[in-house]
Scaffold this motif. Structure first.
Motif, PDB file in Angstrom:
ATOM      1  N   ARG A  82      24.915  -2.136 112.599  1.00 19.46           N
ATOM      2  CA  ARG A  82      24.777  -1.660 111.404  1.00 19.46           C
ATOM      3  C   ARG A  82      25.991  -1.458 110.399  1.00 19.46           C
ATOM      4  O   ARG A  82      26.234  -1.768 109.531  1.00 19.46           O
ATOM      5  CB  ARG A  82      23.536  -0.945 111.050  1.00 19.46           C
ATOM      6  CG  ARG A  82      22.140  -1.300 111.370  1.00 19.46           C
ATOM      7  CD  ARG A  82      21.031  -0.445 110.908  1.00 19.46           C
ATOM      8  NE  ARG A  82      21.051   0.745 111.798  1.00 19.46           N
ATOM      9  CZ  ARG A  82      20.241   0.906 112.773  1.00 19.46           C
ATOM     10  NH1 ARG A  82      19.534   0.098 113.383  1.00 19.46           N
ATOM     11  NH2 ARG A  82      20.364   2.121 113.205  1.00 19.46           N
ATOM     12  N   ARG A  83      26.805  -0.360 111.260  1.00 17.65           N
ATOM     13  CA  ARG A  83      27.959   0.084 110.767  1.00 17.65           C
ATOM     14  C   ARG A  83      28.986  -0.910 110.529  1.00 17.65           C
ATOM     15  O   ARG A  83      29.541  -1.252 109.319  1.00 17.65           O
ATOM     16  CB  ARG A  83      28.429   0.948 111.717  1.00 17.65           C
ATOM     17  CG  ARG A  83      29.624   1.902 110.856  1.00 17.65           C
ATOM     18  CD  ARG A  83      29.757   3.505 111.546  1.00 17.65           C
ATOM     19  NE  ARG A  83      30.081   3.216 113.168  1.00 17.65           N
ATOM     20  CZ  ARG A  83      29.275   3.547 113.978  1.00 17.65           C
ATOM     21  NH1 ARG A  83      27.985   4.108 113.656  1.00 17.65           N
ATOM     22  NH2 ARG A  83      29.314   3.741 115.317  1.00 17.65           N
ATOM     23  N   ALA A  84      29.242  -1.962 111.592  1.00 19.17           N
ATOM     24  CA  ALA A  84      30.141  -2.888 111.619  1.00 19.17           C
ATOM     25  C   ALA A  84      29.827  -3.824 110.267  1.00 19.17           C
ATOM     26  O   ALA A  84      30.435  -4.399 109.665  1.00 19.17           O
ATOM     27  CB  ALA A  84      30.439  -3.603 112.992  1.00 19.17           C
ATOM     28  N   LEU A  85      28.599  -4.212 110.528  1.00 18.47           N
ATOM     29  CA  LEU A  85      28.004  -5.307 109.518  1.00 18.47           C
ATOM     30  C   LEU A  85      28.141  -4.859 107.998  1.00 18.47           C
ATOM     31  O   LEU A  85      28.525  -5.586 107.083  1.00 18.47           O
ATOM     32  CB  LEU A  85      26.407  -5.673 109.739  1.00 18.47           C
ATOM     33  CG  LEU A  85      26.331  -6.795 110.707  1.00 18.47           C
ATOM     34  CD1 LEU A  85      24.940  -6.871 110.927  1.00 18.47           C
ATOM     35  CD2 LEU A  85      26.944  -8.104 110.561  1.00 18.47           C
ATOM     36  N   GLY A  86      27.847  -3.564 107.791  1.00 21.86           N
ATOM     37  CA  GLY A  86      27.841  -3.018 106.330  1.00 21.86           C
ATOM     38  C   GLY A  86      29.253  -2.844 105.922  1.00 21.86           C
ATOM     39  O   GLY A  86      29.765  -3.203 104.955  1.00 21.86           O
ATOM     40  N   GLY A  87      30.306  -2.628 106.923  1.00 19.34           N
ATOM     41  CA  GLY A  87      31.701  -2.461 106.460  1.00 19.34           C
ATOM     42  C   GLY A  87      32.245  -3.850 106.236  1.00 19.34           C
ATOM     43  O   GLY A  87      32.868  -4.214 105.193  1.00 19.34           O
ATOM     44  N   LEU A  88      31.918  -4.964 107.011  1.00 17.91           N
ATOM     45  CA  LEU A  88      32.064  -6.139 106.876  1.00 17.91           C
ATOM     46  C   LEU A  88      31.682  -6.728 105.392  1.00 17.91           C
ATOM     47  O   LEU A  88      32.429  -7.365 104.670  1.00 17.91           O
ATOM     48  CB  LEU A  88      31.737  -7.226 108.103  1.00 17.91           C
ATOM     49  CG  LEU A  88      31.912  -8.501 107.851  1.00 17.91           C
ATOM     50  CD1 LEU A  88      33.532  -9.092 107.567  1.00 17.91           C
ATOM     51  CD2 LEU A  88      31.590  -9.391 108.966  1.00 17.91           C
ATOM     52  N   LEU A  89      30.545  -6.764 105.106  1.00 17.67           N
ATOM     53  CA  LEU A  89      29.660  -7.198 104.028  1.00 17.67           C
ATOM     54  C   LEU A  89      30.222  -6.683 102.670  1.00 17.67           C
ATOM     55  O   LEU A  89      30.077  -7.232 101.859  1.00 17.67           O
ATOM     56  CB  LEU A  89      28.348  -7.284 104.188  1.00 17.67           C
ATOM     57  CG  LEU A  89      27.668  -7.878 105.462  1.00 17.67           C
ATOM     58  CD1 LEU A  89      26.316  -7.778 105.626  1.00 17.67           C
ATOM     59  CD2 LEU A  89      27.904  -9.569 105.164  1.00 17.67           C
ATOM     60  N   ARG A  90      30.687  -5.462 102.839  1.00 15.61           N
ATOM     61  CA  ARG A  90      31.280  -4.741 101.675  1.00 15.61           C
ATOM     62  C   ARG A  90      32.554  -5.265 101.188  1.00 15.61           C
ATOM     63  O   ARG A  90      32.746  -5.233 100.020  1.00 15.61           O
ATOM     64  CB  ARG A  90      31.296  -3.431 102.050  1.00 15.61           C
ATOM     65  CG  ARG A  90      30.115  -2.338 101.915  1.00 15.61           C
ATOM     66  CD  ARG A  90      30.271  -0.978 101.762  1.00 15.61           C
ATOM     67  NE  ARG A  90      30.843  -0.427 102.899  1.00 15.61           N
ATOM     68  CZ  ARG A  90      30.582  -0.146 104.111  1.00 15.61           C
ATOM     69  NH1 ARG A  90      29.076   0.045 103.923  1.00 15.61           N
ATOM     70  NH2 ARG A  90      30.979   0.574 104.933  1.00 15.61           N
ATOM     71  N   GLU A  91      33.089  -5.944 101.968  1.00 16.56           N
ATOM     72  CA  GLU A  91      34.508  -6.391 101.915  1.00 16.56           C
ATOM     73  C   GLU A  91      34.615  -7.831 101.285  1.00 16.56           C
ATOM     74  O   GLU A  91      35.502  -8.361 100.628  1.00 16.56           O
ATOM     75  CB  GLU A  91      35.396  -6.421 103.117  1.00 16.56           C
ATOM     76  CG  GLU A  91      35.702  -5.000 103.737  1.00 16.56           C
ATOM     77  CD  GLU A  91      36.376  -5.044 104.998  1.00 16.56           C
ATOM     78  OE1 GLU A  91      36.597  -6.001 105.451  1.00 16.56           O
ATOM     79  OE2 GLU A  91      36.770  -3.917 105.561  1.00 16.56           O
ATOM     80  N   VAL A  92      33.642  -8.665 101.475  1.00 14.61           N
ATOM     81  CA  VAL A  92      33.442 -10.034 100.821  1.00 14.61           C
ATOM     82  C   VAL A  92      32.981 -10.151  99.452  1.00 14.61           C
ATOM     83  O   VAL A  92      32.005  -9.201  99.010  1.00 14.61           O
ATOM     84  CB  VAL A  92      32.727 -10.991 101.867  1.00 14.61           C
ATOM     85  CG1 VAL A  92      32.973 -10.811 103.315  1.00 14.61           C
ATOM     86  CG2 VAL A  92      31.245 -10.616 101.537  1.00 14.61           C
ATOM     87  N   GLY A  93      33.205 -11.013  99.013  1.00 13.68           N
ATOM     88  CA  GLY A  93      33.007 -11.234  97.427  1.00 13.68           C
ATOM     89  C   GLY A  93      31.592 -11.655  97.191  1.00 13.68           C
ATOM     90  O   GLY A  93      30.735 -11.908  98.108  1.00 13.68           O
ATOM     91  N   PRO A  94      31.218 -11.675  95.932  1.00 15.36           N
ATOM     92  CA  PRO A  94      29.788 -11.940  95.626  1.00 15.36           C
ATOM     93  C   PRO A  94      29.732 -13.658  96.109  1.00 15.36           C
ATOM     94  O   PRO A  94      30.548 -14.253  95.982  1.00 15.36           O
ATOM     95  CB  PRO A  94      29.663 -11.825  94.110  1.00 15.36           C
ATOM     96  CG  PRO A  94      31.099 -11.947  93.838  1.00 15.36           C
ATOM     97  CD  PRO A  94      31.867 -11.364  94.625  1.00 15.36           C
ATOM     98  N   GLY A  95      28.212 -13.775  96.222  1.00 14.09           N
ATOM     99  CA  GLY A  95      27.846 -15.465  96.733  1.00 14.09           C
ATOM    100  C   GLY A  95      26.552 -15.451  97.707  1.00 14.09           C
ATOM    101  O   GLY A  95      25.727 -14.911  97.129  1.00 14.09           O
ATOM    102  N   PHE A  96      26.848 -16.347  98.672  1.00 13.65           N
ATOM    103  CA  PHE A  96      25.513 -16.579  99.475  1.00 13.65           C
ATOM    104  C   PHE A  96      25.834 -16.172 100.868  1.00 13.65           C
ATOM    105  O   PHE A  96      26.621 -16.204 101.463  1.00 13.65           O
ATOM    106  CB  PHE A  96      25.213 -17.921  99.316  1.00 13.65           C
ATOM    107  CG  PHE A  96      25.007 -18.492  97.827  1.00 13.65           C
ATOM    108  CD1 PHE A  96      24.387 -18.335  97.024  1.00 13.65           C
ATOM    109  CD2 PHE A  96      26.457 -18.821  97.332  1.00 13.65           C
ATOM    110  CE1 PHE A  96      24.339 -18.821  95.816  1.00 13.65           C
ATOM    111  CE2 PHE A  96      26.526 -19.208  96.226  1.00 13.65           C
ATOM    112  CZ  PHE A  96      25.519 -19.245  95.295  1.00 13.65           C
ATOM    113  N   ALA A  97      24.560 -15.707 101.652  1.00 13.73           N
ATOM    114  CA  ALA A  97      24.393 -15.449 103.032  1.00 13.73           C
ATOM    115  C   ALA A  97      23.502 -16.393 103.568  1.00 13.73           C
ATOM    116  O   ALA A  97      22.236 -16.175 103.288  1.00 13.73           O
ATOM    117  CB  ALA A  97      23.957 -13.930 102.928  1.00 13.73           C
ATOM    118  N   VAL A  98      23.895 -17.379 104.340  1.00 17.49           N
ATOM    119  CA  VAL A  98      23.214 -18.291 105.178  1.00 17.49           C
ATOM    120  C   VAL A  98      22.858 -17.657 106.493  1.00 17.49           C
ATOM    121  O   VAL A  98      23.698 -17.768 107.242  1.00 17.49           O
ATOM    122  CB  VAL A  98      23.895 -19.613 104.915  1.00 17.49           C
ATOM    123  CG1 VAL A  98      23.060 -20.652 105.611  1.00 17.49           C
ATOM    124  CG2 VAL A  98      24.481 -20.080 103.508  1.00 17.49           C
TER     125      VAL A  98
END
Length: 385
Positions: A82-98
Protein backbone atom coordinates in the motif's frame (compact mmCIF):
# COMPACT_ATOMS: atom_id res chain seq x y z
CA UNK A 1 -9.14 16.76 -18.21
CA UNK A 2 -9.47 16.90 -21.96
CA UNK A 3 -10.18 13.90 -24.14
CA UNK A 4 -8.18 12.72 -27.13
CA UNK A 5 -4.71 11.46 -26.56
CA UNK A 6 -3.83 13.35 -23.41
CA UNK A 7 -3.78 11.80 -19.98
CA UNK A 8 -1.78 9.10 -18.30
CA UNK A 9 -2.65 5.42 -18.62
CA UNK A 10 -1.58 3.04 -15.86
CA UNK A 11 -1.86 -0.70 -16.51
CA UNK A 12 -1.76 -2.96 -13.45
CA UNK A 13 -1.25 -6.74 -13.43
CA UNK A 14 -0.59 -9.33 -10.74
CA UNK A 15 2.71 -9.79 -12.52
CA UNK A 16 3.47 -8.07 -15.78
CA UNK A 17 6.31 -10.15 -17.18
CA UNK A 18 5.18 -13.78 -17.07
CA UNK A 19 4.81 -15.53 -20.42
CA UNK A 20 1.05 -15.25 -20.82
CA UNK A 21 -1.81 -13.69 -22.73
CA UNK A 22 -2.71 -10.95 -20.24
CA UNK A 23 0.89 -9.81 -20.11
CA UNK A 24 1.32 -9.82 -23.88
CA UNK A 25 -1.84 -7.74 -24.31
CA UNK A 26 -0.77 -5.31 -21.58
CA UNK A 27 2.61 -4.61 -23.15
CA UNK A 28 1.14 -4.34 -26.65
CA UNK A 29 -1.39 -1.76 -25.49
CA UNK A 30 1.16 0.10 -23.36
CA UNK A 31 3.57 0.46 -26.29
CA UNK A 32 0.81 1.44 -28.69
CA UNK A 33 -0.63 4.14 -26.44
CA UNK A 34 2.84 5.46 -25.62
CA UNK A 35 3.58 5.75 -29.34
CA UNK A 36 0.39 7.83 -29.61
CA UNK A 37 1.84 10.33 -27.16
CA UNK A 38 0.42 9.21 -23.85
CA UNK A 39 2.38 8.82 -20.64
CA UNK A 40 2.07 5.10 -19.84
CA UNK A 41 3.08 3.03 -16.83
CA UNK A 42 2.90 -0.75 -16.39
CA UNK A 43 2.74 -1.99 -12.80
CA UNK A 44 3.40 -5.58 -11.83
CA UNK A 45 2.44 -6.30 -8.23
CA UNK A 46 4.89 -9.22 -8.23
CA UNK A 47 8.02 -10.12 -10.12
CA UNK A 48 7.71 -13.05 -12.52
CA UNK A 49 9.75 -16.15 -11.71
CA UNK A 50 11.10 -16.09 -15.27
CA UNK A 51 10.61 -12.60 -16.69
CA UNK A 52 9.78 -12.50 -20.40
CA UNK A 53 10.56 -9.45 -22.53
CA UNK A 54 7.66 -8.48 -24.79
CA UNK A 55 8.89 -5.15 -26.18
CA UNK A 56 12.51 -4.60 -27.13
CA UNK A 57 12.44 -0.81 -26.83
CA UNK A 58 9.54 0.15 -24.57
CA UNK A 59 8.35 3.73 -24.62
CA UNK A 60 6.54 3.27 -21.31
CA UNK A 61 7.78 2.89 -17.73
CA UNK A 62 7.60 -0.44 -15.88
CA UNK A 63 7.37 -0.88 -12.11
CA UNK A 64 7.50 -3.95 -9.87
CA UNK A 65 6.13 -3.70 -6.34
CA UNK A 66 7.23 -7.02 -4.81
CA UNK A 67 10.40 -8.87 -5.73
CA UNK A 68 8.77 -12.20 -4.79
CA UNK A 69 6.51 -14.12 -7.23
CA UNK A 70 2.74 -14.16 -6.80
CA UNK A 71 1.75 -15.71 -3.47
CA UNK A 72 0.24 -14.96 -0.09
CA UNK A 73 1.30 -11.67 1.46
CA UNK A 74 2.07 -11.15 5.13
CA UNK A 75 0.48 -8.24 6.96
CA UNK A 76 3.80 -6.42 6.68
CA UNK A 77 3.92 -7.18 2.97
CA UNK A 78 0.45 -5.71 2.48
CA UNK A 79 1.44 -2.55 4.32
CA UNK A 80 4.55 -2.22 2.19
CA UNK A 81 2.47 -2.73 -0.94
CA UNK A 82 0.00 0.00 0.00
CA UNK A 83 2.83 2.38 0.82
CA UNK A 84 4.72 1.66 -2.42
CA UNK A 85 1.60 1.90 -4.60
CA UNK A 86 0.46 5.06 -2.86
CA UNK A 87 3.80 6.74 -3.51
CA UNK A 88 3.89 5.62 -7.14
CA UNK A 89 0.31 6.60 -7.95
CA UNK A 90 0.77 10.04 -6.40
CA UNK A 91 3.56 10.76 -8.88
CA UNK A 92 1.66 9.99 -12.10
CA UNK A 93 -0.56 12.50 -13.83
CA UNK A 94 -4.35 12.38 -14.22
CA UNK A 95 -5.81 9.75 -16.51
CA UNK A 96 -6.91 6.14 -16.34
CA UNK A 97 -6.00 3.00 -14.42
CA UNK A 98 -6.63 -0.19 -16.39
CA UNK A 99 -6.87 -3.07 -13.90
CA UNK A 100 -6.31 -6.40 -15.64
CA UNK A 101 -8.09 -8.93 -13.39
CA UNK A 102 -10.44 -9.33 -10.41
CA UNK A 103 -7.45 -9.85 -8.11
CA UNK A 104 -5.91 -6.58 -9.25
CA UNK A 105 -9.20 -4.72 -8.83
CA UNK A 106 -9.45 -5.82 -5.19
CA UNK A 107 -5.76 -5.11 -4.48
CA UNK A 108 -5.46 -1.70 -6.16
CA UNK A 109 -8.95 -0.30 -6.71
CA UNK A 110 -9.24 1.28 -3.29
CA UNK A 111 -5.81 2.92 -3.50
CA UNK A 112 -6.38 4.92 -6.68
CA UNK A 113 -6.46 8.71 -6.39
CA UNK A 114 -9.54 10.42 -7.81
CA UNK A 115 -7.60 11.71 -10.82
CA UNK A 116 -7.03 8.11 -12.04
CA UNK A 117 -10.33 6.77 -13.34
CA UNK A 118 -10.56 2.97 -12.84
CA UNK A 119 -11.38 0.64 -15.74
CA UNK A 120 -11.58 -3.10 -15.05
CA UNK A 121 -10.69 -5.72 -17.61
CA UNK A 122 -11.69 -9.36 -17.49
CA UNK A 123 -9.64 -11.59 -19.79
CA UNK A 124 -11.67 -14.74 -19.25
CA UNK A 125 -15.06 -15.80 -20.58
CA UNK A 126 -18.40 -15.68 -18.79
CA UNK A 127 -18.47 -19.48 -18.98
CA UNK A 128 -15.22 -19.72 -17.04
CA UNK A 129 -16.15 -17.01 -14.53
CA UNK A 130 -19.42 -18.75 -13.73
CA UNK A 131 -17.55 -21.88 -12.67
CA UNK A 132 -15.06 -20.09 -10.40
CA UNK A 133 -14.77 -17.35 -7.79
CA UNK A 134 -14.30 -14.81 -10.57
CA UNK A 135 -18.03 -14.23 -11.12
CA UNK A 136 -18.60 -13.26 -7.49
CA UNK A 137 -15.60 -10.95 -7.54
CA UNK A 138 -16.61 -9.29 -10.81
CA UNK A 139 -20.19 -8.91 -9.54
CA UNK A 140 -19.02 -7.45 -6.24
CA UNK A 141 -16.36 -5.02 -7.49
CA UNK A 142 -16.58 -4.16 -11.20
CA UNK A 143 -19.85 -2.25 -10.92
CA UNK A 144 -18.06 0.45 -8.90
CA UNK A 145 -15.58 1.14 -11.72
CA UNK A 146 -15.98 3.61 -14.56
CA UNK A 147 -16.13 0.78 -17.09
CA UNK A 148 -15.95 -3.01 -17.06
CA UNK A 149 -14.33 -4.24 -20.28
CA UNK A 150 -14.89 -7.77 -21.58
CA UNK A 151 -13.49 -9.54 -24.63
CA UNK A 152 -16.60 -10.07 -26.75
CA UNK A 153 -20.05 -8.57 -27.16
CA UNK A 154 -21.63 -11.79 -25.94
CA UNK A 155 -19.49 -11.83 -22.79
CA UNK A 156 -20.33 -8.17 -22.09
CA UNK A 157 -24.03 -8.93 -22.48
CA UNK A 158 -23.86 -12.01 -20.22
CA UNK A 159 -22.02 -10.12 -17.48
CA UNK A 160 -24.41 -7.20 -17.83
CA UNK A 161 -27.45 -9.47 -17.46
CA UNK A 162 -26.23 -11.96 -14.85
CA UNK A 163 -23.72 -9.89 -12.87
CA UNK A 164 -25.91 -6.77 -13.10
CA UNK A 165 -23.15 -4.58 -14.52
CA UNK A 166 -24.57 -1.46 -16.17
CA UNK A 167 -21.05 -0.35 -17.12
CA UNK A 168 -20.15 -3.47 -19.15
CA UNK A 169 -18.71 -3.06 -22.64
CA UNK A 170 -16.51 -5.07 -24.99
CA UNK A 171 -13.13 -4.42 -26.59
CA UNK A 172 -11.15 -7.35 -27.98
CA UNK A 173 -7.48 -7.85 -27.27
CA UNK A 174 -5.19 -6.44 -29.94
CA UNK A 175 -2.81 -8.48 -32.01
CA UNK A 176 0.82 -7.56 -31.27
CA UNK A 177 1.50 -6.62 -34.91
CA UNK A 178 -0.14 -6.80 -38.32
CA UNK A 179 2.26 -8.83 -40.49
CA UNK A 180 3.04 -8.08 -44.12
CA UNK A 181 3.96 -11.70 -44.90
CA UNK A 182 1.87 -14.85 -44.62
CA UNK A 183 2.48 -18.57 -44.35
CA UNK A 184 2.65 -20.68 -47.48
CA UNK A 185 0.87 -23.50 -45.61
CA UNK A 186 3.01 -26.15 -47.26
CA UNK A 187 5.10 -27.08 -44.21
CA UNK A 188 3.94 -30.27 -42.51
CA UNK A 189 3.76 -28.66 -39.11
CA UNK A 190 0.96 -28.24 -36.55
CA UNK A 191 1.60 -25.56 -33.94
CA UNK A 192 0.60 -25.64 -30.29
CA UNK A 193 1.48 -22.36 -28.56
CA UNK A 194 1.19 -21.63 -24.85
CA UNK A 195 2.40 -22.43 -21.38
CA UNK A 196 2.92 -26.13 -20.74
CA UNK A 197 0.42 -26.09 -17.89
CA UNK A 198 -2.57 -28.26 -17.08
CA UNK A 199 -5.25 -25.82 -18.24
CA UNK A 200 -3.85 -25.87 -21.79
CA UNK A 201 -4.38 -29.66 -22.00
CA UNK A 202 -1.59 -30.29 -24.46
CA UNK A 203 -1.96 -33.96 -23.53
CA UNK A 204 -5.26 -33.93 -25.42
CA UNK A 205 -3.59 -32.21 -28.36
CA UNK A 206 -0.86 -34.85 -28.47
CA UNK A 207 -3.51 -37.59 -28.39
CA UNK A 208 -5.49 -35.90 -31.17
CA UNK A 209 -2.36 -35.40 -33.27
CA UNK A 210 -1.43 -39.07 -32.85
CA UNK A 211 -4.93 -40.13 -33.89
CA UNK A 212 -4.82 -37.74 -36.87
CA UNK A 213 -1.59 -39.47 -37.95
CA UNK A 214 -3.24 -42.88 -37.72
CA UNK A 215 -1.41 -43.92 -34.56
CA UNK A 216 -3.20 -45.91 -31.83
CA UNK A 217 -4.07 -43.81 -28.77
CA UNK A 218 -3.88 -45.43 -25.31
CA UNK A 219 -7.34 -45.80 -23.85
CA UNK A 220 -9.07 -44.66 -27.02
CA UNK A 221 -11.27 -46.62 -29.40
CA UNK A 222 -9.06 -45.69 -32.33
CA UNK A 223 -10.05 -45.13 -35.93
CA UNK A 224 -11.30 -48.00 -38.14
CA UNK A 225 -8.42 -49.75 -39.95
CA UNK A 226 -9.13 -48.21 -43.36
CA UNK A 227 -9.37 -44.68 -41.92
CA UNK A 228 -6.26 -45.17 -39.81
CA UNK A 229 -4.34 -46.31 -42.91
CA UNK A 230 -5.51 -43.27 -44.88
CA UNK A 231 -4.50 -40.98 -42.03
CA UNK A 232 -1.07 -42.57 -41.78
CA UNK A 233 -0.51 -41.85 -45.45
CA UNK A 234 -1.83 -38.26 -45.29
CA UNK A 235 0.02 -37.58 -42.03
CA UNK A 236 3.40 -38.80 -43.25
CA UNK A 237 6.09 -36.30 -42.27
CA UNK A 238 3.82 -34.09 -40.16
CA UNK A 239 5.12 -32.81 -36.82
CA UNK A 240 3.52 -31.15 -33.81
CA UNK A 241 5.62 -28.26 -32.48
CA UNK A 242 4.83 -27.19 -28.92
CA UNK A 243 6.08 -23.65 -28.28
CA UNK A 244 6.24 -22.74 -24.61
CA UNK A 245 7.56 -24.02 -21.35
CA UNK A 246 6.06 -25.09 -18.05
CA UNK A 247 5.68 -27.70 -15.36
CA UNK A 248 3.89 -30.21 -17.62
CA UNK A 249 6.83 -30.79 -19.96
CA UNK A 250 7.96 -34.07 -18.42
CA UNK A 251 4.45 -35.51 -18.34
CA UNK A 252 3.85 -34.44 -21.94
CA UNK A 253 7.08 -36.08 -23.07
CA UNK A 254 5.91 -39.33 -21.47
CA UNK A 255 2.48 -38.99 -23.04
CA UNK A 256 3.98 -38.50 -26.50
CA UNK A 257 5.93 -41.73 -26.01
CA UNK A 258 2.76 -43.58 -24.95
CA UNK A 259 1.04 -42.32 -28.09
CA UNK A 260 4.00 -43.45 -30.24
CA UNK A 261 4.67 -39.95 -31.58
CA UNK A 262 7.85 -39.05 -29.70
CA UNK A 263 9.55 -38.68 -33.06
CA UNK A 264 6.82 -36.30 -34.26
CA UNK A 265 6.31 -34.02 -31.22
CA UNK A 266 8.94 -31.29 -30.95
CA UNK A 267 9.23 -29.36 -27.67
CA UNK A 268 10.56 -25.95 -28.68
CA UNK A 269 10.58 -24.23 -25.29
CA UNK A 270 9.95 -20.49 -24.96
CA UNK A 271 10.50 -18.54 -28.18
CA UNK A 272 11.26 -14.79 -27.94
CA UNK A 273 8.38 -12.60 -29.04
CA UNK A 274 10.52 -11.12 -31.83
CA UNK A 275 10.93 -14.57 -33.40
CA UNK A 276 7.31 -15.74 -33.25
CA UNK A 277 6.65 -14.40 -36.75
CA UNK A 278 8.96 -17.07 -38.16
CA UNK A 279 7.11 -19.75 -36.20
CA UNK A 280 3.74 -18.78 -37.62
CA UNK A 281 5.08 -18.42 -41.15
CA UNK A 282 6.60 -21.89 -40.79
CA UNK A 283 3.35 -23.51 -39.66
CA UNK A 284 0.29 -24.76 -41.51
CA UNK A 285 -2.27 -25.34 -38.74
CA UNK A 286 -2.62 -24.01 -35.21
CA UNK A 287 -4.35 -26.24 -32.67
CA UNK A 288 -5.90 -25.09 -29.38
CA UNK A 289 -6.85 -27.71 -26.78
CA UNK A 290 -7.42 -25.58 -23.66
CA UNK A 291 -10.04 -26.29 -21.02
CA UNK A 292 -10.98 -22.61 -20.99
CA UNK A 293 -9.89 -19.41 -22.70
CA UNK A 294 -11.02 -15.82 -22.91
CA UNK A 295 -9.89 -14.52 -26.27
CA UNK A 296 -6.85 -16.65 -27.11
CA UNK A 297 -4.37 -14.33 -28.75
CA UNK A 298 -2.38 -17.15 -30.38
CA UNK A 299 -5.39 -17.97 -32.56
CA UNK A 300 -5.61 -14.37 -33.75
CA UNK A 301 -1.86 -14.17 -34.30
CA UNK A 302 -1.87 -17.35 -36.37
CA UNK A 303 -4.81 -16.07 -38.41
CA UNK A 304 -2.99 -12.80 -39.13
CA UNK A 305 -0.30 -14.89 -40.85
CA UNK A 306 -2.97 -16.80 -42.78
CA UNK A 307 -2.72 -19.94 -40.61
CA UNK A 308 -6.11 -21.56 -39.83
CA UNK A 309 -6.92 -22.99 -36.41
CA UNK A 310 -8.71 -26.02 -35.03
CA UNK A 311 -9.87 -25.61 -31.46
CA UNK A 312 -12.14 -26.78 -28.68
CA UNK A 313 -15.17 -24.46 -28.60
CA UNK A 314 -14.70 -23.12 -25.06
CA UNK A 315 -15.70 -19.42 -25.11
CA UNK A 316 -17.52 -16.69 -26.95
CA UNK A 317 -14.18 -14.89 -27.30
CA UNK A 318 -12.82 -17.86 -29.22
CA UNK A 319 -15.94 -17.94 -31.36
CA UNK A 320 -15.34 -14.28 -32.23
CA UNK A 321 -11.95 -15.30 -33.65
CA UNK A 322 -12.86 -18.60 -35.30
CA UNK A 323 -15.98 -18.80 -37.45
CA UNK A 324 -16.55 -22.53 -37.65
CA UNK A 325 -16.15 -23.86 -41.17
CA UNK A 326 -15.36 -20.39 -42.54
CA UNK A 327 -12.08 -19.31 -40.91
CA UNK A 328 -11.19 -22.46 -38.97
CA UNK A 329 -12.77 -25.45 -37.25
CA UNK A 330 -14.37 -25.62 -33.79
CA UNK A 331 -15.15 -28.93 -32.10
CA UNK A 332 -16.92 -29.77 -28.83
CA UNK A 333 -14.84 -29.14 -25.69
CA UNK A 334 -12.64 -32.07 -24.61
CA UNK A 335 -13.68 -34.18 -27.64
CA UNK A 336 -10.28 -35.54 -28.64
CA UNK A 337 -11.63 -37.66 -31.49
CA UNK A 338 -13.37 -34.63 -33.02
CA UNK A 339 -10.17 -32.62 -32.68
CA UNK A 340 -8.26 -35.44 -34.39
CA UNK A 341 -10.77 -35.51 -37.25
CA UNK A 342 -10.49 -31.74 -37.73
CA UNK A 343 -6.69 -31.92 -37.69
CA UNK A 344 -6.62 -34.83 -40.10
CA UNK A 345 -8.86 -32.99 -42.54
CA UNK A 346 -6.57 -29.96 -42.69
CA UNK A 347 -3.40 -32.04 -42.73
CA UNK A 348 -4.73 -33.88 -45.77
CA UNK A 349 -5.82 -30.81 -47.79
CA UNK A 350 -3.57 -27.86 -48.64
CA UNK A 351 -6.50 -26.37 -50.56
CA UNK A 352 -8.68 -26.34 -47.44
CA UNK A 353 -5.87 -24.85 -45.38
CA UNK A 354 -5.49 -22.04 -47.92
CA UNK A 355 -9.24 -21.38 -48.05
CA UNK A 356 -9.63 -21.16 -44.28
CA UNK A 357 -6.32 -19.33 -43.81
CA UNK A 358 -7.17 -16.55 -46.25
CA UNK A 359 -10.59 -16.07 -44.66
CA UNK A 360 -9.04 -16.12 -41.18
CA UNK A 361 -6.60 -13.34 -42.04
CA UNK A 362 -9.37 -11.17 -43.50
CA UNK A 363 -11.55 -11.77 -40.44
CA UNK A 364 -8.95 -10.79 -37.82
CA UNK A 365 -8.24 -7.42 -39.41
CA UNK A 366 -10.69 -6.16 -36.78
CA UNK A 367 -8.08 -7.10 -34.16
CA UNK A 368 -5.27 -5.06 -35.73
CA UNK A 369 -3.44 -3.06 -33.03
CA UNK A 370 -4.38 0.34 -34.46
CA UNK A 371 -8.07 -0.52 -34.64
CA UNK A 372 -8.23 -1.87 -31.09
CA UNK A 373 -6.29 1.13 -29.74
CA UNK A 374 -8.80 3.41 -31.50
CA UNK A 375 -11.55 1.69 -29.52
CA UNK A 376 -9.67 2.28 -26.26
CA UNK A 377 -9.21 5.95 -27.14
CA UNK A 378 -12.95 6.20 -27.81
CA UNK A 379 -13.64 4.59 -24.42
CA UNK A 380 -11.33 7.05 -22.66
CA UNK A 381 -13.17 9.91 -24.37
CA UNK A 382 -16.51 8.47 -23.30
CA UNK A 383 -15.44 8.11 -19.68
CA UNK A 384 -14.26 11.74 -19.46
CA UNK A 385 -17.28 13.37 -21.12
Amino acid sequence: MSGGRTGTVVFACMDADTLGGIQRVTHTMAQGLAERGREVHVIGLHRAEKPFRYVERPRYTSHVIHRAPVGRLSRLGRRRERRALGGLLREVGPGFAVLSSPSVVTRIGGLLPERLLPIGQYHGSYEHARGSWHLGSVTGHYGDLEKAVFLSEQDAWLFSEHALLPNACSIPNPLPVWPSRTAELTARRVLGVGRLEGVKRFDRLISAFAEACGRPVPGGAGAPPDLAAARREAGEGWELHLIGEGAERGRLLSHAAECEVSDRVVFRGAVPAARMADEYVGGSVLALSSEHEGLPLVVGEAASYGVPSVAFDVSSGLRSLVLDGRTGVLVPPADVTALATALAGLMASAEERRRLGAAARAHVEAFRPDRVLDRWEALFDQVTR
